[in-house]
Design a protein around this motif. Structure first.
Motif, short mmCIF file in Angstrom:
data_model
loop_
_atom_site.label_atom_id
_atom_site.label_comp_id
_atom_site.label_asym_id
_atom_site.label_seq_id
_atom_site.Cartn_x
_atom_site.Cartn_y
_atom_site.Cartn_z
N SER A 111 4.01 1.75 -4.35
CA SER A 111 2.81 1.17 -3.76
C SER A 111 2.07 0.34 -4.81
O SER A 111 1.78 0.81 -5.90
CB SER A 111 1.92 2.30 -3.23
OG SER A 111 0.57 1.99 -3.38
N ASN B 296 0.84 -1.19 0.00
CA ASN B 296 0.00 0.00 0.00
C ASN B 296 0.88 1.25 0.00
O ASN B 296 2.09 1.15 -0.04
CB ASN B 296 -0.90 -0.02 1.24
CG ASN B 296 -2.31 0.39 0.89
OD1 ASN B 296 -2.52 1.34 0.12
ND2 ASN B 296 -3.28 -0.33 1.43
N ASN C 152 5.96 2.74 7.13
CA ASN C 152 4.76 2.03 7.58
C ASN C 152 3.71 2.14 6.48
O ASN C 152 3.48 3.23 5.95
CB ASN C 152 4.19 2.68 8.85
CG ASN C 152 5.20 2.64 9.98
OD1 ASN C 152 5.77 1.59 10.28
ND2 ASN C 152 5.46 3.80 10.58
N THR C 153 3.08 1.00 6.16
CA THR C 153 2.10 1.06 5.07
C THR C 153 0.68 1.15 5.59
O THR C 153 0.39 0.76 6.72
CB THR C 153 2.21 -0.20 4.18
OG1 THR C 153 2.07 -1.34 5.01
CG2 THR C 153 3.53 -0.25 3.46
N GLY C 154 -0.22 1.66 4.75
CA GLY C 154 -1.62 1.76 5.12
C GLY C 154 -2.38 2.59 4.10
O GLY C 154 -1.78 3.40 3.38
N ASP C 155 -3.70 2.37 4.03
CA ASP C 155 -4.55 3.06 3.06
C ASP C 155 -4.39 4.58 3.09
O ASP C 155 -4.53 5.25 2.08
CB ASP C 155 -6.03 2.78 3.36
CG ASP C 155 -6.40 1.40 2.87
OD1 ASP C 155 -5.64 0.91 2.03
OD2 ASP C 155 -7.39 0.84 3.34
N ARG C 156 -4.18 5.09 4.29
CA ARG C 156 -4.22 6.55 4.42
C ARG C 156 -2.86 7.22 4.32
O ARG C 156 -2.77 8.43 4.41
CB ARG C 156 -4.85 6.91 5.77
CG ARG C 156 -6.29 6.49 5.83
CD ARG C 156 -6.95 7.14 6.97
NE ARG C 156 -8.33 6.69 7.09
CZ ARG C 156 -9.02 6.81 8.18
NH1 ARG C 156 -8.49 7.39 9.23
NH2 ARG C 156 -10.28 6.38 8.22
N GLU C 157 -1.81 6.42 4.20
CA GLU C 157 -0.48 7.04 4.13
C GLU C 157 -0.34 7.75 2.79
O GLU C 157 -0.93 7.37 1.81
CB GLU C 157 0.61 5.97 4.31
CG GLU C 157 0.49 5.15 5.58
CD GLU C 157 0.50 6.00 6.86
OE1 GLU C 157 0.81 7.20 6.78
OE2 GLU C 157 0.18 5.45 7.93
#
Ligand SMILES: [Zn+2]
Length: 305
Positions: free
Chosen positions: A186, A156, A163-168
Motif C-alpha cells: 500500500s 491504499n 479492493n482498495t480503500g482507507d478502511r481495508e
C-alpha cells in the motif's frame, strides 16, 4: 486486477519464449543430424551442452552482466538526495558503505519491476521499497530476493479480493497462486515508514522479511538462510519468551506478532530496523538475537545503525 496481471505475465514470458524457441530449433537440428549420421552420442552430447548453456545463462551470465551495468552507472544525485533527506540508516553509514548501499539499491531496482496500479509512482517510492528490501540483508551481499520479480504498489490498503480503500486492513502481502513471485504494498504505508515520524512500522520491510524467511522453503519465523543451525533452538526459545510478554501486555511489540512465528519475525524486525535505539532499550535480549541474525549492531546507545 487479473486482467492487469495477465498483461504483465505475458510481457515477462516473452524472453523465455524466445529462448524456448531456440532450444526447440536446436533440437530439431540435432535430431536431423543424428538421423543422418546414425550416432546417438551426438544427441546426448548436445543435451549436455544445452543444459550447461542454460544454467550458465541464468546463474552466471545474466546476474554478472547486471552487476557490470550497475557498477558502471553512477548513482543519480536526485536519488542520493532522497536517501539523505529520508533514510537515517544511510546517513549514518561510513562513506564506503554508503557507496555499497547505493549499488545494492541500483541492483535491486535493475532486477525487480515496481509498478503502480491505479496510482503514480515516483523515484521516492522506488527508493523506499529498495531501501526496505536491502536493510535486512545489507550484511549478506549475495542475497538478491530470487523468489520475486515484481512489486505492485496499490493506492491504499486492500482486502482479500484486492479492493482498495482507507478502511481495508491489508497493508502488504507476498502473493501466491496466480500472484506468485509478486508482492503488493500500500502506497501510503510505504511512505509512512519514511515520513520522519518515529515509527516502529515499515510494511515493505515486513514483507521482505517474509521473503527471507521463505527462502529456505518454510515460512516459519526461522530465517535459515541467515543463521546457523545451532542458533535455531535458542532463537525459538527467545521468540517464545518474547511472545509470552506480549500476551501478558508486558511488551510494546505489536500484538499482530502473536499471529504465528513468521509474523513475529516480521513485526519485530520492523521495530528492530525502524527504531533500533528504543528496541535495544526495551528488548535487550531480543536485540542481541536480532543483531546476530541481521549482523547489525548499534554504534552507540544513542545513534542509529
Ligand atoms: Zn506478515
Amino acid at each position: 486486477m487479473y486482467k492487469y496481471y495477465h498483461k504483465r505475465y505475458k510481457q515477462r514470458i516473452t524472453r523465455d519464449t524466445v529462448i524456448a524457441l531456440f532450444v526447440a530449433i536446436f533440437f530439431i537440428f540435432i535430431a536431423l543430424v543424428t538421423i543422418q549420421t546414425q550416432k546417438a552420442q551426438i544427441t546426448v552430447l548436445a543435451l549436455i551442452i544445452l543444459i550447461f548453456a542454460i544454467v550458465y545463462y541464468y546463474l552466471v551470465y545474466e546476474p554478472l552482466s547486471i552487476w557490470k551495468k550497475v557498477l558502471n552507472t553512477p548513482f543519480p544525485d536526485s536519488w542520493r538526495k532522497i536517501l539523505n533527506e529520508n533514510v537515517k540508516f544511510y546517513t549514518t553509514l561510513p562513506e564506503d558503505e554508503k557507496d555499497y548501499f547505493e549499488k545494492r539499491i541500483q541492483y535491486f531496482l535493475e532486477t525487480k519491476k515496481i509498478t503502480g496500479v491505479d496510482t503514480e509512482i515516483d523515484d521516492k517510492i522506488k527508493i523506499f521499497i529498495a531501501v526496505s528490501a536491502i536493510l535486512p540483508v545489507f550484511a549478506f551481499p549475495d542475497f538478491e530476493y530470487d523468489n520475486i520479480n515484481e512489486i505492485l504498489v496499490y493506492p491504499n490498503s486492500f482486502d482479500e479480493e484486492y479492493n482498495t480503500g482507507d478502511r481495508e486492513k491489508i497493508l502488504g502481502m507476498v502473493g501466491n497462486g496466480a500472484m506468485n513471485r509478486m508482492m503488493i504494498l500500500s502506497k501510503p504505508d510505504i511512505l509512512n515508514a519514511f515520513s520522519g515520524k518515529r515509527t516502529v512500522h515499515n510494511v515493505a520491510l515486513h514483507e521482505f522479511v517474509h521473503l527471507i524467511d521463505k527462502e529456505d522453503g518454510a515460512i516459519d519465523g526461522i530465517p535459515e538462510i541467515l543463521i546457523d543451525k545451532a542458533f535455531v533452538l535458542p532463537w525459538m526459545r527467545e521468540l517464545k519468551i518474547a511472545e509470552s510478554k506480549i500476551k501478558r501486555h508486558k511488551s510494546d511489540i505489536d500484538p499482530y506478532a502473536l499471529t504465528n512465528n513468521s509474523e513475529f519475525l516480521a513485526v519485530a524486525s520492523e521495530y528492530f530496523f525502524m527504531s533500533p535505539v528504543k528496541f535495544k532499550k526495551k528488548h535487550p535480549e531480543l536485540y542481541k538475537y536480532f543483531s546476530k541474525i541481521y549482523r547489525r549492531k548499534l554504534k552507540s546507545d544513542k545513534s542509529n545503525y
